[in-house]
Design a protein around this motif. Structure first.
Motif, mmCIF file in Angstrom:
data_model
loop_
_atom_site.group_PDB
_atom_site.id
_atom_site.type_symbol
_atom_site.label_atom_id
_atom_site.label_comp_id
_atom_site.label_asym_id
_atom_site.label_seq_id
_atom_site.Cartn_x
_atom_site.Cartn_y
_atom_site.Cartn_z
ATOM 1 N N GLN A 243 9.853 -4.286 -6.306
ATOM 2 C CA GLN A 243 9.246 -4.601 -4.938
ATOM 3 C C GLN A 243 9.195 -6.121 -4.905
ATOM 4 O O GLN A 243 8.888 -6.355 -3.564
ATOM 5 N N ILE B 141 7.908 -6.809 -1.230
ATOM 6 C CA ILE B 141 8.522 -6.435 0.291
ATOM 7 C C ILE B 141 7.649 -5.615 1.177
ATOM 8 O O ILE B 141 7.678 -5.740 2.481
ATOM 9 N N LYS B 142 6.964 -4.909 0.636
ATOM 10 C CA LYS B 142 5.955 -3.745 1.440
ATOM 11 C C LYS B 142 4.756 -4.531 1.991
ATOM 12 O O LYS B 142 4.346 -4.290 3.042
ATOM 13 N N LEU C 33 12.236 -12.319 4.676
ATOM 14 C CA LEU C 33 12.506 -11.014 3.868
ATOM 15 C C LEU C 33 14.058 -10.473 3.616
ATOM 16 O O LEU C 33 14.553 -10.290 2.686
ATOM 17 N N THR D 25 6.286 5.171 -0.213
ATOM 18 C CA THR D 25 7.006 4.338 0.867
ATOM 19 C C THR D 25 7.068 5.108 2.165
ATOM 20 O O THR D 25 6.821 4.447 3.406
ATOM 21 N N ALA E 139 12.820 -0.532 3.237
ATOM 22 C CA ALA E 139 12.407 -1.051 2.012
ATOM 23 C C ALA E 139 12.211 -0.151 0.888
ATOM 24 O O ALA E 139 12.398 -0.269 -0.226
#
Length: 631
Positions: A376, A320-321, A447, A263, A365
């Motif tokens: 995730q 989420i990414k 989100l 990340t 995140a």
């Protein structure tokens, strides 16, 4: 040569290069994990200090003479053509150098906690330092050839970092996809450079430094190539390279897959380094693009379409990414919209504010993923505000900034872009930009609500991240909150002495701002309502077909696979390999002579059978043929 000689510039690049060498050569066994993280982070901090010192000296110069140069040696010398390995530090490169080193330092510090215990810890910091070195080479280059070295270098490092966990086939494939996709765009970039060099050489210009190019670029306005004005063709080729590096349509497909890397790598690539290279290139070569209004129109349309298209895809992603990845593509589209409208400084302004809030969101995140032991999926989160209160507050700052809430960083840069697009790009492009602003507020709110505010849906326990991760996020949160306000006047005065942005002065700008703010607030309110379980299920059921198309990203990857990848594989396997390689080269040119020699050897071996009468017969025939030839 223009500019004051300034030997300090080389040390901005030398520090991360030294960090790469130490971590890369000594490794974990000799250096250790803790020392490796400290050296990697310290190298970027030293680079930031040198950049800040250079800025201080630059500000002491008159506004119209702010240029520092550092020439290392003559790199290429062929007849009259000459290219130096040289660096420049002017207002544009100063802004970029400070963003790259400042944000990268915070990401390095964050990485020390995030990557703790990983078997490739020192290798990771070596790659990270090398990435920053090449990015600095790109933004500090004094000519496009040195820029191209940095351009290719960040492409190499993206491959190394995205596929960092190369034992995993999916992650290794993502690294290869990024590398190959960028090579496609880089072919256009290289062709543009070669055409620019050749045409200027024909005009008697044999130097490639940016000052010389800016002075002599008008010579190309009367030149046509393939029925097109030379500046237009050159700018289109260079922009094609930018669509690869800065993930614009149609070469954006590598960026969502880049989420396969750690990340912090996602934060580094998406916020401060690689993806901003194309935007920087257009700003650096704006003297060439102003000669090619048709090329600027292509830039505007491409940026406008990419911004909207990626924002739509981000609406329904559950990783989420991946939401943040498509957000980056969309925000880069905003930057290209500004450049296409001729507002290059507004483009750089949004580049700076985006670096703050997008790095914060990616690191946030990462904190969520770290706290959930690798999870995730947004639909397996919820209620994290209680278990991760610091991450919750810091992510809130990034969410409100990118959503364009008045007073925060994204508000100033986004609305200035929309104003410039309305003035120079037309009402249609502006309208798409406003809708995209509403979509941005929607997907970022979705989100945030799904991860932090709704009831918990996952079974795993969450925990807050360590101080080494939350401290860098705090610094970025402060920049996301106040960076836009602090930079809105100072940045323009620095980049364009004597010119002031008109976003808050013209009555028309105030009306445009009110519309875009309304779009953003509407997006926030809609996301809060439509993330309620009943509303979400209703929409999913009533719009199932649209939902599937958007969730699967309009099947662009599948379309590329069907129309490009599969035909290329078929052509490679059936034509190039079986017919050319195996048939012609191996079969005829390599294996053919070998088989002929083997067959001749087997035939001669049958003659060597030990029978004297046969030997005598062959000898007699040979003598007879020799005599016949002589006679």
């Amino acid at each position: 040569m223009e500019g004051n000689y300034y030997p300090l510039l080389k040390w901005i690049l030398a520090a991360p290069l030294a960090g790469f060498a130490l971590n890369g050569l000594l490794g974990r066994k000799l250096l250790g994990e803790k020392a490796g993280g400290v050296i990697g982070s310290l190298a970027i901090f030293v680079s930031f200090v040198f950049a800040a010192m250079s800025l201080a000296d630059l500000l002491n110069l008159p506004a119209d003479h702010r240029l520092l140069r550092d020439t290392l040696y003559t790199w290429i010398s062929a007849g009259s053509f000459s290219v130096d390995a040289a660096f420049r530090f002017d207002p544009l490169s100063a802004v970029m150098a400070l963003i790259v080193t400042g944000v990268s330092f915070l990401i390095h510090v964050y990485s020390a906690g995030y990557m703790k215990g990983d078997a490739g810890y020192n290798r990771y910091f070596a790659y990270l330092n090398l990435f920053v070195f090449f990015m600095l080479a790109l933004v500090l280059a004094d000519n496009p050839l040195v820029m191209f070295v940095g351009w290719e270098g960040v492409g190499l490092c993206s491959y190394l970092l995205i596929g960092f966990w190369y034992e995993d086939h999916e992650k290794a494939s993502a690294g290869k996809k990024a590398f190959i996709t960028n090579r496609v765009g880089d072919a256009g970039f290289l062709l543009g450079l070669m055409l620019l060099s050749a045409l200027l050489a024909a005009k008697g210009v044999f130097s490639m430094d940016f000052a010389t190019l800016e002075k002599n670029a008008p010579l190309l306005t009367s030149v046509t190539v393939l029925g097109m004005g030379a500046p237009t063709l050159i700018c289109l080729l260079l922009f094609f390279g930018a669509t690869g590096k800065s993930a614009q349509f149609p070469l954006y497909v590598w960026l969502p897959d880049a989420m396969a890397g750690p990340t912090p790598v996602s934060a580094l690539i998406h916020a401060a380094t690689m993806v901003t290279a194309g935007v920087y290139m257009l700003a650096r070569l704006q003297f060439l693009y102003v000669l090619a209004p048709a090329a600027l129109e292509v830039v505007l349309v491409t940026g406008c379409f990419t911004a909207f298209f990626a924002a739509v895809i981000a609406l329904l992603q559950k990783d989420i990414k991946k939401v943040l990845a498509y957000s980056t593509i969309s925000q880069l589209g905003y930057m290209f919209m500004a450049a296409g409208a001729g507002a290059f400084s507004a483009s750089v302004f949004h580049l700076a504010t985006h670096a703050f809030f997008k790095a914060l969101l990616f690191l946030g995140a990462g904190s969520v993923i770290h706290g959930l032991s690798g999870e995730q999926d947004l639909f397996k989160m919820g209620g994290l505000r209680r278990q991760m209160p610091f991450t919750f507050l810091l992510m809130a700052a990034g969410w409100l900034a990118i959503a364009g809430v008045p007073g925060l960083s994204g508000f100033y840069s986004k609305d200035l872009i929309l104003e410039k697009v309305f003035e120079h790009g037309g009402a249609l492009a502006w309208g798409v930009g406003v809708v995209t602003a509403g979509l941005t507020a929607f997907y970022t709110t979705r989100l945030f609500v799904l991860a932090f505010l709704r009831d918990r849906r996952g079974g795993a326990h969450a925990h807050e991240s360590p101080l080494s991760m939350t401290l860098p996020m705090t610094a970025l949160a402060l920049l996301a909150l106040a960076g836009g306000f602090l930079l809105k006047d100072r940045l323009f005065a620095f980049l364009e002495p004597g010119a002031l942005p008109s976003a808050e002065q013209a009555p028309q700008a105030a009306r445009l701002m009110a519309i875009s703010v309304t779009a953003g607030l509407t997006g926030i309110a809609a996301a809060v309502l439509l993330t309620l379980p009943r509303a979400a299920n209703f929409l999913k059921n009533t719009m199932a077909q649209f939902h599937a198309v958007i969730y699967h990203k309009f099947y662009v990857d599948e379309l590329y696979g069907l129309m490009i990848i599969r035909p290329l594989k078929f052509f490679s396997n059936r034509v190039l390999f079986q017919l050319v390689d195996a048939g012609l080269i191996d079969g005829f040119m390599v294996n053919g002579p070998a088989r002929a020699s083997y067959a001749a050897g087997r035939a001669l071996a049958k003659v060597q059978n030990g029978r004297l009468d046969l030997y005598a017969l062959v000898f007699a025939i040979g003598v007879a043929l020799m005599l016949f030839w002589i006679v």
